[in-house]
Motif scaffolding. Structure first.
Motif: not given
Ligand code: NAP
Length: 291
Positions: A10-13, A33-35, A38, A71, A96, A122, A124
């Motif tokens: 439950c992060g940005r994507m 989500s991990l926590h 979130s 990832d 993603c 994009q 995010f």
């Molecule tokens: N942001 C971008 O611009 C973008 C663009 C294209 C693709 N992506 C892809 O989207 C994916 C996510 O990226 P993001 O930017 O959204 O990352 P992010 O904002 O850092 O969020 C990641 C989320 O994953 C959760 N998480 C971490 N470990 C976990 C686990 N073991 N089990 C369940 N949840 C877990 C975290 O949880 P907690 O909050 O609970 O700690 C956090 O909320 C990646 O594959 C990235 O390559 C991102």
């Protein structure tokens, strides 16, 4: 009826997908989500009934599962859900990541699910969304045929455009995205440092350079990269480049490898576009050795 969706991470994507797919009429069966906090935050924003830190509790009920965590965690989270029989054999499981192939979801395929990847091209940067962040962007898709066709449908639902790519092409596809987005930010950071060193106040650096940046992008759009190039390299003005090297060497020598490296590739590109002679390319490469 539109396929139901479960989101793990439950992060940005995860937030952007939950909010936008929910707005477009997909039932979001739950988020994890991990926590747990979130997941609860996202469930609160999007009015989703189930929020957990045990992903298999929600993924079992979803037609489409998005694994939207960093990832490096995707493969083992998928395995841990598979071990709990957390995927319906009729489900499509998508991640993603831009760099990793769909095959890192092999454990879900063993459970009978279809696997794919769906990478929105994009940046995010925040979880605060005021409008649809997917509108008009490209989404790179690869995977099993069922997963590809479903990802294509979801992409169009997001008001984005699908871009089918080869599974083995993902690392280079993602490297291109990093150059176009992340390196552009790095490039701008260096331009700001140089112009500030020249005496322009920091708060004015972007405003001063912005019309130049926008004009350059418009030129690339209109005439392509080879014809869009202006400046000393394409004019064959070696002396001006040497003036830059001297000034940077005196004030910010740590930026010399960066500057000379870019002169090198600018000269090579200008040669490829027949904008300067082979001899001129060689002259620039000799004067701008880097590394
Ligand atoms: N942001 C971008 O611009 C973008 C663009 C294209 C693709 N992506 C892809 O989207 C994916 C996510 O990226 P993001 O930017 O959204 O990352 P992010 O904002 O850092 O969020 C990641 C989320 O994953 C959760 N998480 C971490 N470990 C976990 C686990 N073991 N089990 C369940 N949840 C877990 C975290 O949880 P907690 O909050 O609970 O700690 C956090 O909320 C990646 O594959 C990235 O390559 C991102």
């Amino acid at each position: 009826m539109k396929p139901s969706v479960g989101i793990v991470g439950c992060g940005r994507m995860g937030t952007a997908l939950a909010k936008t797919l929910g707005d477009k009429g997909h039932a979001i069966v739950g988020v994890s989500s991990l926590h747990r906090t979130s997941a609860q935050r996202l469930a609160g924003i999007c009015d989703i009934s189930e929020a957990t830190d045990r992903p298999w509790e929600i993924t079992r009920k979803a037609d489409v599962v998005f694994l939207t965590m960093p990832d490096g965690a995707i493969e083992y989270v998928c395995e841990s859900i598979s071990k709990q029989d957390g995927f319906s054999p009729a489900a499509v499981v998508l991640h993603c990541s831009g760099a990793h192939p769909s095959t890192i979801l092999a454990s879900a395929r063993k459970s009978g699910a279809s696997i794919g990847s769906m990478h929105p091209l994009q940046s995010f940067a925040s979880i605060d969304l005021t409008q649809n962040p997917f509108k008009g962007i490209r989404v790179a898709i690869e995977g099993d045929s069922k997963a590809v066709s479903l990802a294509d449908r979801m992409t169009r639902d997001l008001e984005a455009l699908p871009l089918q790519i080869l599974t083995e092409g993902k690392p280079l596809y993602h490297a291109a995205a990093v150059v176009a987005s992340n390196f552009l930010v790095t490039l701008m950071g260096v331009a700001f440092r140089l112009i500030q060193q020249a005496g322009v106040p920091p708060e004015e650096a972007f405003a001063v350079l912005k019309p130049l940046i926008e004009g350059t992008l418009a030129n690339i759009d209109r005439v392509g990269v080879h014809q869009a190039l202006t400046g000393p390299v394409v004019r064959g003005d070696v002396q001006t480049v040497e003036t830059h090297i001297q000034a940077i060497g005196q004030t910010m020598p740590e930026l010399l490898p960066f500057y000379t490296c870019l002169v090198h590739y600018t000269a090579v590109q200008a040669g490829e576009g027949n904008r300067i002679s082979e001899e001129m390319v060689k002259t620039f490469l000799e004067r701008c050795k880097f590394g």
